[in-house]
Design a protein around this motif. Structure first.
Motif, PDB file in Angstrom:
ATOM      1  N   ARG A   1       1.969 -26.903   7.035  1.00 29.94           N
ATOM      2  CA  ARG A   1       0.567 -27.305   7.140  1.00 29.94           C
ATOM      3  C   ARG A   1      -0.227 -26.309   7.971  1.00 29.94           C
ATOM      4  O   ARG A   1      -1.392 -26.056   7.700  1.00 29.94           O
ATOM      5  N   THR A   2       0.388 -25.739   8.981  1.00 32.42           N
ATOM      6  CA  THR A   2      -0.329 -24.847   9.887  1.00 32.42           C
ATOM      7  C   THR A   2      -0.049 -23.370   9.615  1.00 32.42           C
ATOM      8  O   THR A   2      -0.463 -22.525  10.396  1.00 32.42           O
ATOM      9  N   ARG A   3       0.637 -23.082   8.526  1.00 31.26           N
ATOM     10  CA  ARG A   3       0.976 -21.687   8.221  1.00 31.26           C
ATOM     11  C   ARG A   3      -0.292 -20.859   8.000  1.00 31.26           C
ATOM     12  O   ARG A   3      -1.197 -21.276   7.286  1.00 31.26           O
ATOM     13  N   PRO A   4      -0.363 -19.664   8.602  1.00 32.27           N
ATOM     14  CA  PRO A   4      -1.547 -18.812   8.427  1.00 32.27           C
ATOM     15  C   PRO A   4      -1.519 -18.075   7.086  1.00 32.27           C
ATOM     16  O   PRO A   4      -0.493 -18.019   6.408  1.00 32.27           O
ATOM     17  N   CYS A   5      -2.645 -17.500   6.735  1.00 36.21           N
ATOM     18  CA  CYS A   5      -2.686 -16.578   5.603  1.00 36.21           C
ATOM     19  C   CYS A   5      -1.785 -15.404   5.991  1.00 36.21           C
ATOM     20  O   CYS A   5      -1.900 -14.851   7.088  1.00 36.21           O
ATOM     21  N   THR A   6      -0.856 -15.055   5.113  1.00 30.66           N
ATOM     22  CA  THR A   6       0.143 -14.041   5.456  1.00 30.66           C
ATOM     23  C   THR A   6       0.044 -12.847   4.522  1.00 30.66           C
ATOM     24  O   THR A   6       0.001 -13.010   3.302  1.00 30.66           O
ATOM     25  N   LEU A   7       0.024 -11.664   5.104  1.00 33.13           N
ATOM     26  CA  LEU A   7       0.034 -10.422   4.345  1.00 33.13           C
ATOM     27  C   LEU A   7       1.458  -9.901   4.333  1.00 33.13           C
ATOM     28  O   LEU A   7       2.017  -9.599   5.392  1.00 33.13           O
ATOM     29  N   VAL A   8       2.050  -9.827   3.153  1.00 29.11           N
ATOM     30  CA  VAL A   8       3.398  -9.279   3.008  1.00 29.11           C
ATOM     31  C   VAL A   8       3.227  -7.832   2.571  1.00 29.11           C
ATOM     32  O   VAL A   8       2.707  -7.561   1.481  1.00 29.11           O
ATOM     33  N   VAL A   9       3.641  -6.922   3.419  1.00 27.24           N
ATOM     34  CA  VAL A   9       3.419  -5.489   3.208  1.00 27.24           C
ATOM     35  C   VAL A   9       4.716  -4.845   2.754  1.00 27.24           C
ATOM     36  O   VAL A   9       5.720  -4.877   3.459  1.00 27.24           O
ATOM     37  N   CYS A  10       4.689  -4.264   1.568  1.00 29.18           N
ATOM     38  CA  CYS A  10       5.861  -3.579   1.030  1.00 29.18           C
ATOM     39  C   CYS A  10       6.006  -2.224   1.722  1.00 29.18           C
ATOM     40  O   CYS A  10       5.053  -1.464   1.844  1.00 29.18           O
ATOM     41  N   ARG A  11       7.196  -1.957   2.159  1.00 28.23           N
ATOM     42  CA  ARG A  11       7.522  -0.645   2.729  1.00 28.23           C
ATOM     43  C   ARG A  11       8.906  -0.242   2.240  1.00 28.23           C
ATOM     44  O   ARG A  11       9.753   0.185   2.992  1.00 28.23           O
ATOM     45  N   GLY A  12       9.117  -0.387   0.936  1.00 31.24           N
ATOM     46  CA  GLY A  12      10.395  -0.070   0.327  1.00 31.24           C
ATOM     47  C   GLY A  12      10.460   1.366  -0.138  1.00 31.24           C
ATOM     48  O   GLY A  12       9.964   2.278   0.518  1.00 31.24           O
ATOM     49  N   CYS A  13      10.999   1.557  -1.315  1.00 30.20           N
ATOM     50  CA  CYS A  13      11.288   2.903  -1.803  1.00 30.20           C
ATOM     51  C   CYS A  13      10.037   3.749  -2.036  1.00 30.20           C
ATOM     52  O   CYS A  13      10.044   4.934  -1.768  1.00 30.20           O
ATOM     53  N   CYS A  14       8.958   3.149  -2.523  1.00 30.21           N
ATOM     54  CA  CYS A  14       7.751   3.918  -2.845  1.00 30.21           C
ATOM     55  C   CYS A  14       6.588   3.618  -1.907  1.00 30.21           C
ATOM     56  O   CYS A  14       5.868   4.505  -1.491  1.00 30.21           O
ATOM     57  N   CYS A  15       6.397   2.356  -1.603  1.00 29.47           N
ATOM     58  CA  CYS A  15       5.287   1.951  -0.739  1.00 29.47           C
ATOM     59  C   CYS A  15       5.523   2.478   0.669  1.00 29.47           C
ATOM     60  O   CYS A  15       6.601   2.342   1.225  1.00 29.47           O
ATOM     61  N   GLY A  16       4.495   3.089   1.215  1.00 30.61           N
ATOM     62  CA  GLY A  16       4.626   3.639   2.556  1.00 30.61           C
ATOM     63  C   GLY A  16       5.373   4.950   2.608  1.00 30.61           C
ATOM     64  O   GLY A  16       5.697   5.438   3.671  1.00 30.61           O
ATOM     65  N   ASN A  17       5.640   5.544   1.447  1.00 32.57           N
ATOM     66  CA  ASN A  17       6.430   6.767   1.361  1.00 32.57           C
ATOM     67  C   ASN A  17       5.505   7.987   1.446  1.00 32.57           C
ATOM     68  O   ASN A  17       4.734   8.254   0.524  1.00 32.57           O
ATOM     69  N   LYS A  18       5.598   8.734   2.528  1.00 34.81           N
ATOM     70  CA  LYS A  18       4.752   9.918   2.716  1.00 34.81           C
ATOM     71  C   LYS A  18       5.029  10.992   1.682  1.00 34.81           C
ATOM     72  O   LYS A  18       4.136  11.755   1.318  1.00 34.81           O
ATOM     73  N   ALA A  19       6.268  11.062   1.194  1.00 34.92           N
ATOM     74  CA  ALA A  19       6.591  12.069   0.182  1.00 34.92           C
ATOM     75  C   ALA A  19       5.901  11.746  -1.139  1.00 34.92           C
ATOM     76  O   ALA A  19       5.435  12.636  -1.841  1.00 34.92           O
ATOM     77  N   LYS A  20       5.817  10.479  -1.489  1.00 35.80           N
ATOM     78  CA  LYS A  20       5.184  10.074  -2.753  1.00 35.80           C
ATOM     79  C   LYS A  20       3.668  10.081  -2.637  1.00 35.80           C
ATOM     80  O   LYS A  20       2.968  10.452  -3.571  1.00 35.80           O
ATOM     81  N   TYR A  21       3.145   9.627  -1.492  1.00 38.40           N
ATOM     82  CA  TYR A  21       1.697   9.561  -1.266  1.00 38.40           C
ATOM     83  C   TYR A  21       1.363  10.267   0.036  1.00 38.40           C
ATOM     84  O   TYR A  21       1.103   9.628   1.056  1.00 38.40           O
ATOM     85  N   PRO A  22       1.365  11.613   0.033  1.00 37.49           N
ATOM     86  CA  PRO A  22       1.170  12.351   1.280  1.00 37.49           C
ATOM     87  C   PRO A  22      -0.240  12.263   1.851  1.00 37.49           C
ATOM     88  O   PRO A  22      -0.443  12.540   3.022  1.00 37.49           O
ATOM     89  N   GLY A  23      -1.225  11.862   1.071  1.00 35.99           N
ATOM     90  CA  GLY A  23      -2.601  11.840   1.552  1.00 35.99           C
ATOM     91  C   GLY A  23      -2.993  10.584   2.302  1.00 35.99           C
ATOM     92  O   GLY A  23      -4.147  10.445   2.691  1.00 35.99           O
ATOM     93  N   TYR A  24      -2.066   9.679   2.527  1.00 40.34           N
ATOM     94  CA  TYR A  24      -2.392   8.411   3.179  1.00 40.34           C
ATOM     95  C   TYR A  24      -1.591   8.245   4.462  1.00 40.34           C
ATOM     96  O   TYR A  24      -0.436   8.630   4.531  1.00 40.34           O
ATOM     97  N   ASP A  25      -2.235   7.637   5.437  1.00 41.03           N
ATOM     98  CA  ASP A  25      -1.573   7.379   6.710  1.00 41.03           C
ATOM     99  C   ASP A  25      -0.998   5.963   6.675  1.00 41.03           C
ATOM    100  O   ASP A  25      -1.659   4.992   7.066  1.00 41.03           O
ATOM    101  N   HIS A  26       0.206   5.846   6.176  1.00 47.63           N
ATOM    102  CA  HIS A  26       0.849   4.553   5.987  1.00 47.63           C
ATOM    103  C   HIS A  26       1.113   3.848   7.321  1.00 47.63           C
ATOM    104  O   HIS A  26       0.973   2.627   7.418  1.00 47.63           O
ATOM    105  N   ALA A  27       1.501   4.609   8.333  1.00 49.18           N
ATOM    106  CA  ALA A  27       1.761   4.020   9.647  1.00 49.18           C
ATOM    107  C   ALA A  27       0.478   3.441  10.230  1.00 49.18           C
ATOM    108  O   ALA A  27       0.477   2.331  10.782  1.00 49.18           O
ATOM    109  N   TRP A  28      -0.643   4.160  10.080  1.00 45.50           N
ATOM    110  CA  TRP A  28      -1.936   3.671  10.570  1.00 45.50           C
ATOM    111  C   TRP A  28      -2.294   2.362   9.880  1.00 45.50           C
ATOM    112  O   TRP A  28      -2.771   1.419  10.535  1.00 45.50           O
ATOM    113  N   GLN A  29      -2.077   2.285   8.569  1.00 41.44           N
ATOM    114  CA  GLN A  29      -2.428   1.078   7.841  1.00 41.44           C
ATOM    115  C   GLN A  29      -1.652  -0.128   8.381  1.00 41.44           C
ATOM    116  O   GLN A  29      -2.231  -1.181   8.642  1.00 41.44           O
ATOM    117  N   LEU A  30      -0.365   0.029   8.565  1.00 37.68           N
ATOM    118  CA  LEU A  30       0.452  -1.068   9.074  1.00 37.68           C
ATOM    119  C   LEU A  30       0.028  -1.447  10.493  1.00 37.68           C
ATOM    120  O   LEU A  30      -0.088  -2.633  10.819  1.00 37.68           O
TER     121      LEU A  30
END
Length: 137
Positions: free
Chosen positions: A11-40
Motif C-alpha cells: 500500500r505504501t510502496r513508492p513509484c520505483t524506477l528500475v534501471v537496467c545496467r546489464g550487458c548493453c545499458c550503461g555500457n560506455k563502449a556501446k554508448y560512449p557519448g553518454y554519462d551513464h554514471a551521472w544518470q544513475l
C-alpha cells in the motif's frame, strides 16, 4: 510475516524506477557519448530527496538490448490501485529523458500522473505484451 504486513507494505510502496545496467545499458563502449554514471547518480539523488515518494533499483539485463538504455517505471501502491501498470522506457539516455522520467515519477508515476508526451514516444512493448496480444485473437 503475516499477509496483513505484506499488504500494508504494498500500500505504501513508492513509484520505483528500475534501471537496467546489464550487458548493453550503461555500457560506455556501446554508448560512449553518454554519462551513464551521472544518470544513475541523478536518479538516486532525486529518490533520496523525494521524501520516500520515489525509489531507484538497479538490475542486470532487462532484455530489450536494442533499445538500451532501458528503465521501468513501476507504479506506487496507490498508482497500482488506480490501474497503473509498469511502463518500460527505451532509449532513456541524456538529460531530457532523465528529466522526463524523474518529473513523471515525482508527480506520482503510472496510475497517478499522465506520462509526459515526449516520454510516451520512448515506451517499449515487452516480450510478455507481444505474447498476450498474439494469443488474444
Amino acid at each position: 510475516m503475516s499477509s496483513w504486513t505484506a499488504i500494508g507494505a504494498a500500500r505504501t510502496r513508492p513509484c520505483t524506477l528500475v534501471v537496467c545496467r546489464g550487458c548493453c545499458c550503461g555500457n560506455k563502449a556501446k554508448y560512449p557519448g553518454y554519462d551513464h554514471a551521472w544518470q544513475l547518480e541523478r536518479l538516486q539523488a532525486a529518490a533520496a530527496s523525494s521524501g520516500g515518494r520515489v525509489a531507484v533499483r538497479v538490475t542486470d539485463c532487462l532484455g530489450p538490448c536494442d533499445q538500451a538504455n532501458v528503465m521501468v517505471v513501476q507504479p506506487s501502491g496507490e498508482g497500482r490501485r488506480r490501474g497503473g501498470r509498469a511502463m518500460w522506457v527505451g532509449w532513456s539516455m541524456g538529460d531530457d529523458a532523465t528529466h522526463e522520467i524523474l518529473h513523471w515519477a515525482e508527480a506520482g508515476g503510472p496510475g497517478i500522473a499522465p506520462a509526459p508526451a515526449a516520454l510516451e514516444l520512448q515506451f517499449i512493448e515487452t516480450p510478455g505484451e507481444r505474447t498476450r496480444r498474439r494469443t488474444r485473437r
